[in-house]
Design a protein around this motif. Structure first.
Motif, PDB file in Angstrom:
ATOM      1  N   LEU A   3       0.813  -1.206   0.000  1.00 12.91           N
ATOM      2  CA  LEU A   3       0.000   0.000   0.000  1.00 12.91           C
ATOM      3  C   LEU A   3       0.854   1.267   0.000  1.00 12.91           C
ATOM      4  CD1 LEU A   3      -2.870   0.951  -0.094  1.00 12.91           C
ATOM      5  CD2 LEU A   3      -2.970   0.811   2.382  1.00 12.91           C
ATOM      6  N   ALA A   4       1.946   1.283   0.762  1.00 17.15           N
ATOM      7  CA  ALA A   4       2.816   2.463   0.805  1.00 17.15           C
ATOM      8  C   ALA A   4       3.430   2.727  -0.568  1.00 17.15           C
ATOM      9  CB  ALA A   4       3.908   2.277   1.846  1.00 17.15           C
ATOM     10  N   ALA A   5       3.824   1.673  -1.281  1.00 14.37           N
ATOM     11  CA  ALA A   5       4.387   1.840  -2.623  1.00 14.37           C
ATOM     12  C   ALA A   5       3.314   2.319  -3.602  1.00 14.37           C
ATOM     13  CB  ALA A   5       5.004   0.528  -3.105  1.00 14.37           C
ATOM     14  N   LEU A   6       2.107   1.803  -3.463  1.00 16.58           N
ATOM     15  CA  LEU A   6       0.997   2.254  -4.313  1.00 16.58           C
ATOM     16  C   LEU A   6       0.725   3.739  -4.063  1.00 16.58           C
ATOM     17  CD1 LEU A   6      -1.387   1.900  -6.258  1.00 16.58           C
ATOM     18  CD2 LEU A   6      -2.711   1.016  -4.324  1.00 16.58           C
ATOM     19  N   GLN A   7       0.729   4.133  -2.802  1.00 14.29           N
ATOM     20  CA  GLN A   7       0.438   5.521  -2.441  1.00 14.29           C
ATOM     21  C   GLN A   7       1.461   6.487  -3.031  1.00 14.29           C
ATOM     22  OE1 GLN A   7      -2.398   6.299  -1.120  1.00 14.29           O
ATOM     23  NE2 GLN A   7      -1.978   8.479  -0.982  1.00 14.29           N
ATOM     24  N   ALA A   8       2.653   6.028  -3.332  1.00 13.29           N
ATOM     25  CA  ALA A   8       3.702   6.888  -3.893  1.00 13.29           C
ATOM     26  C   ALA A   8       3.554   7.099  -5.400  1.00 13.29           C
ATOM     27  CB  ALA A   8       5.072   6.289  -3.588  1.00 13.29           C
ATOM     28  N   GLN A   9       2.686   6.334  -6.046  1.00 14.13           N
ATOM     29  CA  GLN A   9       2.553   6.407  -7.504  1.00 14.13           C
ATOM     30  C   GLN A   9       1.809   7.665  -7.942  1.00 14.13           C
ATOM     31  OE1 GLN A   9       4.319   4.245  -9.260  1.00 14.13           O
ATOM     32  NE2 GLN A   9       4.844   3.372  -7.272  1.00 14.13           N
ATOM     33  N   GLN A  10       2.289   8.267  -9.034  1.00 16.57           N
ATOM     34  CA  GLN A  10       1.654   9.469  -9.569  1.00 16.57           C
ATOM     35  C   GLN A  10       0.961   9.224 -10.900  1.00 16.57           C
ATOM     36  OE1 GLN A  10       5.198  12.019  -9.275  1.00 16.57           O
ATOM     37  NE2 GLN A  10       3.929  13.304  -7.962  1.00 16.57           N
ATOM     38  N   ARG A  11       1.328   8.140 -11.606  1.00 14.99           N
ATOM     39  CA  ARG A  11       0.684   7.850 -12.896  1.00 14.99           C
ATOM     40  C   ARG A  11       0.331   6.367 -12.959  1.00 14.99           C
ATOM     41  NH1 ARG A  11       0.609  11.530 -16.978  1.00 14.99           N
ATOM     42  NH2 ARG A  11       0.815   9.961 -18.591  1.00 14.99           N
ATOM     43  N   LEU A  12      -0.921   6.118 -13.339  1.00 14.08           N
ATOM     44  CA  LEU A  12      -1.422   4.759 -13.465  1.00 14.08           C
ATOM     45  C   LEU A  12      -2.044   4.577 -14.840  1.00 14.08           C
ATOM     46  CD1 LEU A  12      -3.244   4.564 -10.007  1.00 14.08           C
ATOM     47  CD2 LEU A  12      -0.992   3.615 -10.561  1.00 14.08           C
ATOM     48  N   LEU A  13      -2.062   3.339 -15.305  1.00 13.08           N
ATOM     49  CA  LEU A  13      -2.723   2.974 -16.558  1.00 13.08           C
ATOM     50  C   LEU A  13      -3.855   2.010 -16.230  1.00 13.08           C
ATOM     51  CD1 LEU A  13       0.418   2.303 -18.782  1.00 13.08           C
ATOM     52  CD2 LEU A  13      -1.096   4.296 -18.869  1.00 13.08           C
ATOM     53  N   VAL A  14      -5.041   2.279 -16.755  1.00 11.74           N
ATOM     54  CA  VAL A  14      -6.208   1.414 -16.549  1.00 11.74           C
ATOM     55  C   VAL A  14      -6.611   0.880 -17.912  1.00 11.74           C
ATOM     56  CG1 VAL A  14      -8.600   1.295 -15.769  1.00 11.74           C
ATOM     57  CG2 VAL A  14      -6.984   2.823 -14.605  1.00 11.74           C
ATOM     58  N   ARG A  15      -6.763  -0.432 -17.990  1.00 14.01           N
ATOM     59  CA  ARG A  15      -7.143  -1.062 -19.259  1.00 14.01           C
ATOM     60  C   ARG A  15      -8.286  -2.027 -19.005  1.00 14.01           C
ATOM     61  NH1 ARG A  15      -4.858  -5.747 -20.778  1.00 14.01           N
ATOM     62  NH2 ARG A  15      -3.017  -5.327 -19.532  1.00 14.01           N
ATOM     63  N   GLN A  16      -9.333  -1.937 -19.839  1.00 15.15           N
ATOM     64  CA  GLN A  16     -10.451  -2.861 -19.719  1.00 15.15           C
ATOM     65  C   GLN A  16     -10.138  -4.129 -20.497  1.00 15.15           C
ATOM     66  OE1 GLN A  16     -14.251  -1.626 -21.350  1.00 15.15           O
ATOM     67  NE2 GLN A  16     -15.345  -2.991 -19.968  1.00 15.15           N
ATOM     68  N   LYS A  17     -10.482  -5.274 -19.899  1.00 11.57           N
ATOM     69  CA  LYS A  17     -10.345  -6.560 -20.570  1.00 11.57           C
ATOM     70  C   LYS A  17     -11.723  -6.943 -21.109  1.00 11.57           C
ATOM     71  CE  LYS A  17      -7.217  -9.423 -18.862  1.00 11.57           C
ATOM     72  NZ  LYS A  17      -6.605 -10.432 -18.000  1.00 11.57           N
ATOM     73  N   ILE A  18     -11.772  -7.447 -22.324  1.00  8.44           N
ATOM     74  CA  ILE A  18     -13.034  -7.804 -22.968  1.00  8.44           C
ATOM     75  C   ILE A  18     -13.522  -9.161 -22.451  1.00  8.44           C
ATOM     76  CG2 ILE A  18     -14.185  -8.224 -25.178  1.00  8.44           C
ATOM     77  CD1 ILE A  18     -13.185  -5.344 -24.847  1.00  8.44           C
ATOM     78  N   THR A  19     -14.734  -9.175 -21.876  1.00  4.08           N
ATOM     79  CA  THR A  19     -15.384 -10.409 -21.430  1.00  4.08           C
ATOM     80  C   THR A  19     -16.892 -10.249 -21.643  1.00  4.08           C
ATOM     81  OG1 THR A  19     -15.669  -9.626 -19.171  1.00  4.08           O
ATOM     82  CG2 THR A  19     -13.646 -10.851 -19.641  1.00  4.08           C
ATOM     83  N   LEU A  20     -17.631 -11.349 -21.589  1.00  3.83           N
ATOM     84  CA  LEU A  20     -19.067 -11.304 -21.845  1.00  3.83           C
ATOM     85  C   LEU A  20     -19.911 -10.861 -20.650  1.00  3.83           C
ATOM     86  CD1 LEU A  20     -19.637 -14.450 -24.074  1.00  3.83           C
ATOM     87  CD2 LEU A  20     -19.667 -12.058 -24.756  1.00  3.83           C
ATOM     88  N   MET A  21     -19.735 -11.476 -19.503  1.00  7.60           N
ATOM     89  CA  MET A  21     -20.648 -11.253 -18.387  1.00  7.60           C
ATOM     90  C   MET A  21     -20.078 -10.395 -17.254  1.00  7.60           C
ATOM     91  SD  MET A  21     -23.358 -12.542 -19.459  1.00  7.60           S
ATOM     92  CE  MET A  21     -24.367 -12.365 -18.008  1.00  7.60           C
ATOM     93  N   VAL A  22     -18.808 -10.045 -17.331  1.00  5.50           N
ATOM     94  CA  VAL A  22     -18.167  -9.290 -16.257  1.00  5.50           C
ATOM     95  C   VAL A  22     -17.277  -8.223 -16.874  1.00  5.50           C
ATOM     96  CG1 VAL A  22     -16.579  -9.467 -14.296  1.00  5.50           C
ATOM     97  CG2 VAL A  22     -18.153 -11.332 -14.758  1.00  5.50           C
TER      98      VAL A  22
END
Length: 192
Positions: A3-22
């Motif tokens: 969590l401490a390492a995550l809290q230090a991050q300033q840039r993130l990439l979010v990518r959607q994965k293609i699925t049918l029901m979720v």
């Protein structure tokens, strides 16, 4: 990632994965060259649920919960979403401003100890085009979240066949789990 390492991050990439029901999303640290670094979250949202509930895991094994968000009401256009940590303790809240969103999508985000942060689509013209020409819903859009002139974070949708976003966090006080939850909500809940 701790969590401490995550809290230090300033840039993130979010990518959607293609699925049918979720709806599935992967969240990575963005490296200096723009590439995907270590994974920080794996997210699942069941489609067609009566009461929205989304879980953020630390990785694709789904062995450890990072955070989650859940709608306060079953069906309500102005419903808010509580964001909790892995132990179920509140870390924040966000809500779509239905009235303001008629012309330009607007969200309000709260984290204890900080003023309410308002996020809205950066480009008014794109927001209008997306509302009146449904076939152009693939257009990239950008959200800026802040208090007055202070930009706390932004979420920018990239040109891509699949949904891809860059999240830039300017305020070190923001809980990254709350920011990730808001970024996922922009994709998963935006059209509602």
């Amino acid at each position: 990632m701790e969590l401490a390492a995550l809290q230090a991050q300033q840039r993130l990439l979010v990518r959607q994965k293609i699925t049918l029901m979720v709806n599935r999303y992967v969240v990575h640290v963005e490296e200096a060259d723009g590439s995907e670094g270590p994974m920080v979250a794996f997210v699942e949202q069941k489609r067609l649920a009566f009461k929205e509930q989304v879980t953020l895991y630390t990785d694709e094994s789904r062995g450890q919960v990072l955070a989650g968000f859940k709608a306060r009401k079953v069906i309500d256009l102005g419903s808010g979403y509580d964001v909790v940590d892995d132990a179920g303790q509140p870390i924040g809240y966000f809500k779509k401003d239905f009235r303001a969103s008629l012309l330009r999508s607007t969200w309000h985000l709260q984290q204890p100890g900080l003023p309410t942060i308002t996020g809205r689509e950066r480009n008014f013209a794109v927001s209008l085009v997306r509302r009146f020409i449904d076939e152009l819903s693939w257009l990239p859009y950008h959200f800026d979240f802040g208090v007055g002139a202070h930009l706390a974070f932004s979420v920018e949708r990239k040109w891509s066949i699949r949904d891809r976003y860059t999240v830039t966090i300017n305020d070190p006080r923001l809980d990254r789990r709350l920011v990730i939850a808001m970024a996922i909500a922009l994709d998963a809940l935006q059209s509602r």
